[in-house]
Design a protein around this motif. Structure first.
Motif, PDB file in Angstrom:
ATOM      1  N   TYR A  44       0.795  -1.224   0.000  1.00 43.67           N
ATOM      2  CA  TYR A  44       0.000   0.000   0.000  1.00 43.67           C
ATOM      3  C   TYR A  44       0.836   1.288   0.000  1.00 43.67           C
ATOM      4  N   VAL A  72      -3.995   2.660   5.251  1.00 44.72           N
ATOM      5  CA  VAL A  72      -4.447   3.124   3.937  1.00 44.72           C
ATOM      6  C   VAL A  72      -5.139   4.478   4.046  1.00 44.72           C
ATOM      7  N   THR A 111      -3.499   7.638   1.945  1.00 46.53           N
ATOM      8  CA  THR A 111      -4.266   8.270   0.859  1.00 46.53           C
ATOM      9  C   THR A 111      -4.623   9.711   1.204  1.00 46.53           C
ATOM     10  N   LEU A 131      -9.913   7.547  -2.124  1.00 51.37           N
ATOM     11  CA  LEU A 131     -10.077   6.194  -1.602  1.00 51.37           C
ATOM     12  C   LEU A 131     -11.573   5.890  -1.540  1.00 51.37           C
TER      13      LEU A 131
END
Length: 370
Positions: A246, A278, A282, A289
């Motif tokens: 990621y 994540v 992001t 996302l």
């Protein structure tokens, strides 16, 4: 004369109950003023009729029905088609609220879509397959709609002459070979919503475990291709690999043309470690996302889509009716296509996406809630 016609009308209703091919433990015909114990058998029902119409306490709101009107009802195609087909049973997890409400909403949709009797049974891991089989057959069950993992597990022990439709489950492998609807949103609808929000996007990045999501990624590749998107799918067989992938994928993404998708995958979207990672990466990189889980929108994902449970129930009922009418008992798991959408307006603003009041009204759920 009136007394005679009422006798004939009630007798006609009883004959309709007897016409069913499968014997039912307790008739579904309800007579106003008849004690519950008198409705236990058809014989007792006849005793009530023979005992005298005048002894019944008819409520004021009961409408009088003539024999001709009742005969007209019996000629209706839907009524005639249901005679002898038996009942539909729903097996659903015996869980507490708020989890139970999702399944009761599905049952509501099932009952709304079919004119046949629907019997619902809460089940858990302790249920005996033999007892369940005997009870369903006694009630004339021809098709079972199994909801959730517990419903599916209970249905696995049923006799082969009972058809099964599955709903309200997240993940099934191709090997399960069952007909039904997953809670996972259809990737085509997710991507369409993404394109509507951010029309300049060209690539969707996803990390997945093939053991969980191979069937879904196949659908996603086709959906992306049909909408002019590239699906950049990366395999992670465990959480450690997902945690490595990621940060590098997000740091190399272009927030104007790339987005990250979180599917339902317990390995690559693990809630306590992977999801916070994540969300942070992001947000800092300005990369959109989106998710298949509406709970992620509350935590900071831009948007997600979630099944409309009542509509899912209606679709499952249509499938069950198709089986009763001679349709194939074999099928495959399909993603959910009756969906609701959630949006996080704070994340949208962070991404430079300003949503006016009218645009916000096009979403079913808006977070943060005012």
């Amino acid at each position: 004369m009136i007394r005679t016609r009422l006798r004939r009308a009630l007798a006609c209703a009883v004959i309709l109950a007897l016409c069913c091919k499968e014997a039912v433990a307790s008739p579904t015909i309800e007579l106003p003023g008849v004690p519950a114990q008198a409705r236990d058998t058809v014989g007792a029902l006849f005793e009530t009729i023979d005992g005298g119409i005048s002894s019944m306490a008819w409520p004021a709101e009961v409408k009088h029905v003539t024999l001709a009107q009742l005969e007209d009802q019996l000629r209706r195609p839907d009524v005639r088609a249901s005679i002898g087909k038996g009942t539909i049973a729903v097996l659903y997890p015996n869980v507490e609220q708020p989890f139970r409400s999702a399944f009761t909403s599905m049952i509501q949709g099932i009952e709304e879509r079919t004119s046949l009797p629907v019997r619902s049974y809460p089940v858990d891991t302790r249920i005996e397959a033999n007892e369940l089989n005997a009870m369903l057959k006694q009630n004339g069950t021809k098709v079972v709609i199994a909801l959730g993992r517990q419903g599916l597990a209970a249905a696995a022990g049923l006799d082969r002459d009972i058809s099964v439709v599955v709903g309200g489950v997240l993940l099934l492998s191709d090997a399960d070979n069952v007909a039904g609807i997953s809670l996972t949103p259809d990737p085509a609808l997710l991507f369409a919503r993404l394109h509507a929000l951010l029309p300049d996007l060209r690539r969707v990045i996803v990390v997945y475990n093939p053991k969980n999501s191979e069937w879904l990624i196949r659908l996603a590749r086709e959906a992306a291709r049909s909408q002019g998107l590239e699906l950049a799918a990366y395999v992670a067989g465990d959480m450690a690999r997902a945690a490595q992938l990621y940060p590098s994928l997000i740091s190399g993404a272009d927030g104007r043309r790339d987005a990250v998708w979180l599917p339902h995958d317990a390995t690559t979207v693990e809630e306590s470690t992977i999801l916070p990672l994540v969300l942070r990466e992001t947000w800092n990189a300005g990369v959109p996302l989106f998710s298949s889980n509406v709970q992620h929108v509350k935590k900071g994902a831009l948007f997600a889509m979630v099944p409309n449970n009542v509509e899912m129930g209606r679709t499952l009922a249509s499938s069950a009716m198709g089986m009763l009418n001679g349709g194939s008992r074999r099928g495959s798991l399909a993603p959910s296509r009756t969906l609701q959408t959630a949006i996080n307006v704070r994340t949208a603003s962070h991404m430079g996406l300003q949503l006016g009041h009218q645009q916000q009204r096009s979403f079913d759920f808006v977070f943060p809630q005012p």
